[in-house]
Motif scaffolding. Structure first.
Motif, PDB file in Angstrom:
ATOM      1  N   GLU A  50     -33.728  80.373  88.750  1.00  0.00           N
ATOM      2  CA  GLU A  50     -33.164  81.256  87.732  1.00  0.00           C
ATOM      3  C   GLU A  50     -34.217  81.754  86.754  1.00  0.00           C
ATOM      4  OE1 GLU A  50     -30.334  82.600  87.401  1.00  0.00           O
ATOM      5  OE2 GLU A  50     -29.075  81.556  88.857  1.00  0.00           O
ATOM      6  N   GLN A  51     -35.270  80.965  86.545  1.00  0.00           N
ATOM      7  CA  GLN A  51     -36.306  81.382  85.607  1.00  0.00           C
ATOM      8  C   GLN A  51     -37.040  82.620  86.089  1.00  0.00           C
ATOM      9  OE1 GLN A  51     -36.889  80.112  82.543  1.00  0.00           O
ATOM     10  NE2 GLN A  51     -35.086  78.822  82.917  1.00  0.00           N
ATOM     11  N   ALA A  52     -36.986  82.900  87.379  1.00  0.00           N
ATOM     12  CA  ALA A  52     -37.681  84.068  87.910  1.00  0.00           C
ATOM     13  C   ALA A  52     -37.072  85.367  87.419  1.00  0.00           C
ATOM     14  CB  ALA A  52     -37.663  84.030  89.439  1.00  0.00           C
ATOM     15  N   ARG A  53     -35.858  85.325  86.878  1.00  0.00           N
ATOM     16  CA  ARG A  53     -35.213  86.527  86.347  1.00  0.00           C
ATOM     17  C   ARG A  53     -35.546  86.772  84.891  1.00  0.00           C
ATOM     18  NH1 ARG A  53     -29.003  87.285  88.209  1.00  0.00           N
ATOM     19  NH2 ARG A  53     -29.337  89.080  86.819  1.00  0.00           N
ATOM     20  N   HIS A  54     -36.311  85.886  84.289  1.00  0.00           N
ATOM     21  CA  HIS A  54     -36.695  86.068  82.892  1.00  0.00           C
ATOM     22  C   HIS A  54     -37.981  86.880  82.818  1.00  0.00           C
ATOM     23  CE1 HIS A  54     -33.882  83.225  80.826  1.00  0.00           C
ATOM     24  NE2 HIS A  54     -33.753  82.800  82.079  1.00  0.00           N
ATOM     25  N   CYS A  55     -37.997  87.842  81.895  1.00  0.00           N
ATOM     26  CA  CYS A  55     -39.181  88.673  81.716  1.00  0.00           C
ATOM     27  C   CYS A  55     -40.373  87.791  81.345  1.00  0.00           C
ATOM     28  CB  CYS A  55     -38.951  89.723  80.633  1.00  0.00           C
ATOM     29  SG  CYS A  55     -40.415  90.697  80.223  1.00  0.00           S
ATOM     30  N   PRO A  56     -41.515  87.907  82.018  1.00  0.00           N
ATOM     31  CA  PRO A  56     -42.658  87.050  81.701  1.00  0.00           C
ATOM     32  C   PRO A  56     -43.274  87.327  80.342  1.00  0.00           C
ATOM     33  CG  PRO A  56     -43.247  88.704  83.340  1.00  0.00           C
ATOM     34  CD  PRO A  56     -41.772  88.795  83.167  1.00  0.00           C
ATOM     35  N   ASP A  57     -42.962  88.473  79.732  1.00  0.00           N
ATOM     36  CA  ASP A  57     -43.531  88.806  78.421  1.00  0.00           C
ATOM     37  C   ASP A  57     -42.629  88.373  77.273  1.00  0.00           C
ATOM     38  OD1 ASP A  57     -45.663  89.830  79.719  1.00  0.00           O
ATOM     39  OD2 ASP A  57     -45.356  91.924  79.118  1.00  0.00           O
ATOM     40  N   CYS A  58     -41.369  88.776  77.312  1.00  0.00           N
ATOM     41  CA  CYS A  58     -40.469  88.490  76.181  1.00  0.00           C
ATOM     42  C   CYS A  58     -39.459  87.397  76.483  1.00  0.00           C
ATOM     43  CB  CYS A  58     -39.746  89.769  75.756  1.00  0.00           C
ATOM     44  SG  CYS A  58     -38.564  90.397  76.990  1.00  0.00           S
ATOM     45  N   GLY A  59     -39.290  87.033  77.754  1.00  0.00           N
ATOM     46  CA  GLY A  59     -38.360  85.967  78.105  1.00  0.00           C
ATOM     47  C   GLY A  59     -36.922  86.398  78.255  1.00  0.00           C
ATOM     48  N   THR A  60     -36.633  87.684  78.143  1.00  0.00           N
ATOM     49  CA  THR A  60     -35.263  88.174  78.257  1.00  0.00           C
ATOM     50  C   THR A  60     -34.756  88.020  79.681  1.00  0.00           C
ATOM     51  OG1 THR A  60     -35.625  89.778  76.488  1.00  0.00           O
ATOM     52  CG2 THR A  60     -33.750  90.176  77.949  1.00  0.00           C
ATOM     53  N   TRP A  61     -33.503  87.566  79.817  1.00  0.00           N
ATOM     54  CA  TRP A  61     -32.898  87.398  81.133  1.00  0.00           C
ATOM     55  C   TRP A  61     -32.482  88.762  81.661  1.00  0.00           C
ATOM     56  CZ3 TRP A  61     -27.970  87.590  83.624  1.00  0.00           C
ATOM     57  CH2 TRP A  61     -27.894  86.846  84.819  1.00  0.00           C
ATOM     58  N   ASP A  95     -34.501  94.870  79.728  1.00  0.00           N
ATOM     59  CA  ASP A  95     -33.700  95.702  78.831  1.00  0.00           C
ATOM     60  C   ASP A  95     -34.034  95.485  77.368  1.00  0.00           C
ATOM     61  OD1 ASP A  95     -32.302  96.856  80.955  1.00  0.00           O
ATOM     62  OD2 ASP A  95     -30.864  95.195  81.025  1.00  0.00           O
ATOM     63  N   GLU A  96     -35.028  94.650  77.078  1.00  0.00           N
ATOM     64  CA  GLU A  96     -35.426  94.429  75.689  1.00  0.00           C
ATOM     65  C   GLU A  96     -36.215  95.642  75.199  1.00  0.00           C
ATOM     66  OE1 GLU A  96     -35.863  93.481  72.100  1.00  0.00           O
ATOM     67  OE2 GLU A  96     -34.741  92.061  73.354  1.00  0.00           O
ATOM     68  N   PHE A 104     -40.456  93.976  86.223  1.00  0.00           N
ATOM     69  CA  PHE A 104     -41.280  92.874  86.727  1.00  0.00           C
ATOM     70  C   PHE A 104     -40.713  92.390  88.053  1.00  0.00           C
ATOM     71  CE2 PHE A 104     -37.947  91.059  84.140  1.00  0.00           C
ATOM     72  CZ  PHE A 104     -37.512  89.965  84.849  1.00  0.00           C
ATOM     73  N   THR A 105     -41.548  91.704  88.811  1.00  0.00           N
ATOM     74  CA  THR A 105     -41.156  91.145  90.106  1.00  0.00           C
ATOM     75  C   THR A 105     -41.028  89.639  89.990  1.00  0.00           C
ATOM     76  OG1 THR A 105     -42.379  92.904  91.214  1.00  0.00           O
ATOM     77  CG2 THR A 105     -41.744  91.023  92.552  1.00  0.00           C
ATOM     78  N   GLU A 106     -40.081  89.076  90.709  1.00  0.00           N
ATOM     79  CA  GLU A 106     -39.876  87.633  90.671  1.00  0.00           C
ATOM     80  C   GLU A 106     -41.131  86.881  91.087  1.00  0.00           C
ATOM     81  OE1 GLU A 106     -35.108  87.349  91.743  1.00  0.00           O
ATOM     82  OE2 GLU A 106     -36.606  87.303  93.337  1.00  0.00           O
TER      83      GLU A 106
END
Length: 233
Positions: A50-61, A95-96, A104-106
């Motif tokens: 599930e963490q792969a869906r979080h933006c690597p920069d801001c952490g938004t799901w 979407d942030e 981003f890619t997973e």
């Protein structure tokens, strides 16, 4: 049967609790199919983290998909055969509004972003040089990677196991060769012919006679002893 949290996620991601996923052992990836091929098994993977869906920069799901991408990372052999991994992963939209990364890619820890190798391939290649006495070229051949990859992996391995700074040198042993030259032979001096200088201030050494000599000096010390490297050859 009780399922672990990862098993439950794999079940929801792939529809089954897959023992093949456990056998492959790549954390965050689930096996959805295996096919035999003349060059080895072809293993189809999907993301099971599930963490792969979080933006690597801001952490938004992420909620909106931008399509799929197929990558083929290389891994270690399994059961004596090297599998060909086919990983189908998603691209997501961030979407942030305040985030500069629009998509981003997973990725998962076992296969970092923009990498074509699993982390355990790099680790095994570096350990082969550091712990098994193989050359960089041999390790590159055995792991089917380029020698610069192995050299970088060896550097990472060494940094992880060695201290940040080596112990300070207290005694500097020196060996001189006699008769060395093109087409000639070289004869090592006996132990009594080796110089032993003692560490002094930064960038200098104290010769056995007591005078300070630069560590770049080519001058031979006036006296020699065997206390530096008594077992050197």
């Amino acid at each position: 049967m009780l399922l672990s949290k990862q098993d439950d996620h794999n079940r929801r991601a792939t529809g089954v609790v897959n023992d093949t996923t456990r056998l492959l052992g790549l954390d965050g990836l689930a096996v959805v199919g295996v096919a035999d091929d003349t060059d080895g098994p072809v293993v189809h993977l999907v993301t099971a983290n599930e963490q792969a869906r979080h933006c690597p920069d801001c952490g938004t799901w992420a909620r909106r998909s931008k399509g799929r991408r197929v990558t083929r990372p290389r891994d270690l052999p399994v059961g004596g055969r090297r599998p060909r991994l086919v990983w189908t992963k998603r691209r997501w939209r961030c979407d942030e509004a305040a985030c500069r990364r629009r998509s981003f890619t997973e990725s998962v820890p076992a296969v970092p972003p923009r990498k074509r190798l699993t982390t355990r391939v790099r680790a095994a290649a570096g350990a082969a040089v550091a712990d098994q006495g193989r050359t960089v070229v041999q390790a590159a051949r055995d792991h089917d990677v380029s020698w610069p990859v192995v050299a970088a992996a060896f550097t990472d391995h060494a940094r992880a196991v060695l201290p940040a700074q080596p112990e300070p040198v207290q005694v500097l042993g020196m060996t001189r060769s006699v008769g060395a030259g093109r087409g000639g032979s070289s004869t090592r001096l006996p132990v009594s012919g080796r110089a032993s200088w003692t560490a002094g201030t930064s960038g200098s050494w104290t010769c056995p006679a007591g005078r300070a000599c630069s560590d770049r000096s080519k001058a031979a010390p006036p006296r020699r002893s065997s206390t530096g490297w008594p077992n050197a050859i």
